[in-house]
Design an enzyme around this catalytic site. Structure first.
Site, short mmCIF file in Angstrom:
data_model
loop_
_atom_site.label_atom_id
_atom_site.label_comp_id
_atom_site.label_asym_id
_atom_site.label_seq_id
_atom_site.Cartn_x
_atom_site.Cartn_y
_atom_site.Cartn_z
N SER A 193 -79.08 -7.55 71.08
CA SER A 193 -78.18 -6.80 70.19
C SER A 193 -77.35 -7.77 69.37
O SER A 193 -77.19 -8.94 69.74
CB SER A 193 -77.25 -5.94 71.08
N TYR B 185 -71.31 -5.25 78.55
CA TYR B 185 -72.50 -5.06 77.70
C TYR B 185 -72.73 -6.30 76.83
O TYR B 185 -73.84 -6.82 76.77
CB TYR B 185 -72.33 -3.81 76.83
N1 LIG Z 1 -78.47 2.07 69.85
C1 LIG Z 1 -77.88 0.96 69.47
O1 LIG Z 1 -76.93 0.98 68.68
C2 LIG Z 1 -78.36 -0.37 69.98
C3 LIG Z 1 -77.93 -1.52 69.29
C4 LIG Z 1 -78.37 -2.76 69.74
C5 LIG Z 1 -79.20 -2.84 70.84
N2 LIG Z 1 -79.59 -1.72 71.49
C6 LIG Z 1 -80.45 -1.86 72.66
O2 LIG Z 1 -81.65 -1.16 72.44
C7 LIG Z 1 -82.23 -0.81 73.70
C8 LIG Z 1 -82.68 0.64 73.66
O3 LIG Z 1 -81.55 1.45 73.55
P1 LIG Z 1 -81.50 2.76 72.63
O4 LIG Z 1 -80.48 2.54 71.59
O5 LIG Z 1 -82.85 3.17 72.22
O6 LIG Z 1 -80.83 3.79 73.65
P2 LIG Z 1 -81.42 5.07 74.41
O7 LIG Z 1 -81.90 6.08 73.44
O8 LIG Z 1 -80.35 5.46 75.36
O9 LIG Z 1 -82.67 4.49 75.21
C9 LIG Z 1 -82.53 3.69 76.35
C10 LIG Z 1 -83.83 3.71 77.11
O10 LIG Z 1 -83.70 2.86 78.27
C11 LIG Z 1 -84.16 3.58 79.41
N3 LIG Z 1 -83.50 3.06 80.60
C12 LIG Z 1 -82.16 2.95 80.83
N4 LIG Z 1 -81.96 2.44 82.05
C13 LIG Z 1 -83.18 2.24 82.62
C14 LIG Z 1 -83.63 1.74 83.86
N5 LIG Z 1 -82.78 1.35 84.81
N6 LIG Z 1 -84.96 1.67 84.09
C15 LIG Z 1 -85.84 2.08 83.15
N7 LIG Z 1 -85.48 2.54 81.94
C16 LIG Z 1 -84.17 2.64 81.68
C17 LIG Z 1 -83.84 5.04 79.09
O11 LIG Z 1 -84.70 5.92 79.77
P3 LIG Z 1 -84.37 6.70 81.12
O12 LIG Z 1 -82.96 7.15 81.07
O13 LIG Z 1 -85.39 7.79 81.12
O14 LIG Z 1 -84.63 5.71 82.21
C18 LIG Z 1 -84.19 5.09 77.62
O15 LIG Z 1 -85.58 5.29 77.45
C19 LIG Z 1 -81.17 -1.12 74.76
O16 LIG Z 1 -81.50 -2.34 75.39
C20 LIG Z 1 -79.90 -1.26 73.94
O17 LIG Z 1 -78.97 -2.11 74.56
C21 LIG Z 1 -79.19 -0.48 71.08
#
Ligand SMILES: NC(=O)c1ccc[n+]([C@@H]2O[C@H](COP(=O)([O-])OP(=O)(O)OC[C@H]3O[C@@H](n4cnc5c(N)ncnc54)[C@H](OP(=O)(O)O)[C@@H]3O)[C@@H](O)[C@H]2O)c1
Length: 246
Positions: free
Chosen positions: A126, A139
């Site tokens: 991120s 985080y």
């Molecule tokens: N959205 C943003 O603004 C942003 C910005 C920078 C980086 N990111 C990064 O992008 C990545 C994806 O996030 P997202 O934004 O797409 O959020 P999201 O829609 O909440 O997706 C997160 C995913 O991770 C899975 N997950 C969470 N904990 C887990 C575990 N213990 N084991 C297996 N799967 C798990 C969730 O599925 P389940 O709940 O079904 O397990 C879900 O599929 C993350 O690493 C986040 O830090 C996001």
């Protein structure tokens, strides 16, 4: 190609699975069986329920799918608040997911890929990895681990003249389920998960080590190299404070 994506039940991971499934064999990993079932029905991806915060489940996942071409470590989440106001169990679970699970899968697959001299690993970090982040301290720290680990391994691979690629994806705000899980709402313009997925996959196959998904993220990265932490933390605090409900 055989591509394993963690966190594929939602957001960026699901967008990547949907982008890649037509030409590749996708193994979509997450904890929510119902969401994975829908993905399986609509795309034909192979799905696997696995909690990556649990090392024994990561090992089982690796043993079941040892022979893959691409690993995308995308599962992760955040939590907003002063550290003294946050829940310890949620914080530990975040570290186990964002750091320990990602580390374990990276290490196990790296060993196989290096022996084979082929393969791709993309770790989702991120913009938060570039500086300390008051009000999301844990985080930001977990993502700093992800970026530094990935960059150092990339250097090691180059020194060993290995064909294996490892890179790190650094998005800014993305419109996903992230906010709900982190108890916050963005006050900055968000990218779509689909756009981030396209930038990520294109640059991974170009073998770019640090993939910034927007101009704003590139600026933040440059800023983090020239500004002192005291100023960077002021910006991070001001930006996070607007999201804080209290
Ligand atoms: N959205 C943003 O603004 C942003 C910005 C920078 C980086 N990111 C990064 O992008 C990545 C994806 O996030 P997202 O934004 O797409 O959020 P999201 O829609 O909440 O997706 C997160 C995913 O991770 C899975 N997950 C969470 N904990 C887990 C575990 N213990 N084991 C297996 N799967 C798990 C969730 O599925 P389940 O709940 O079904 O397990 C879900 O599929 C993350 O690493 C986040 O830090 C996001």
């Amino acid at each position: 190609m055989k591509i394993l994506i963690t966190g594929a039940s939602s957001g960026i991971g699901m967008a990547m699975a949907k982008l890649l499934y037509k030409d590749n064999e996708i193994i979509a990993v997450a904890r929510s069986k119902e969401k994975l079932d829908i993905l399986e029905k609509t795309t034909g991806c192979v799905t696997e329920v696995c909690d990556v915060s649990d090392f024994s489940q990561c090992r089982k996942l690796f043993e079941k799918y040892t022979d893959i071409d691409v690993l995308i470590n995308n599962a992760g989440f955040g939590d907003l608040g002063y550290l003294n106001d946050t829940d310890l169990d949620k914080g530990i679970n975040m570290i186990n997911t964002n750091v320990t699970g990602l580390h374990a899968l990276t290490k196990m697959y790296l060993d196989v890929m290096v022996k084979r001299n082929s393969g791709y690993i993309l770790n989702v970090s991120s913009i938060a990895s570039f500086f300390p982040g008051p009000l999301m301290a844990t985080y930001y720290a977990t993502k700093a681990y992800v970026t530094h680990l990935s960059k150092a391994i990339s250097y090691e691979l180059k020194k060993q003249k290995s064909n294996v690629y490892i890179g790190v994806l650094c998005p800014g705000p993305v419109d996903t389920n992230f906010n709900k899980v982190a108890n916050c709402k963005f006050n900055l313009k968000s990218q779509t998960a689909e756009k981030v997925a396209i930038v990520a996959i294109k640059n991974m196959f170009k073998r770019k080590t640090v993939i910034c998904t927007s101009f704003g993220v590139k600026l933040a990265r440059i800023g983090s190299k020239i500004l002192p932490d005291s100023i960077l933390m002021k910006f991070a605090y001001m930006s996070q404070r607007k999201k804080y409900y209290k």
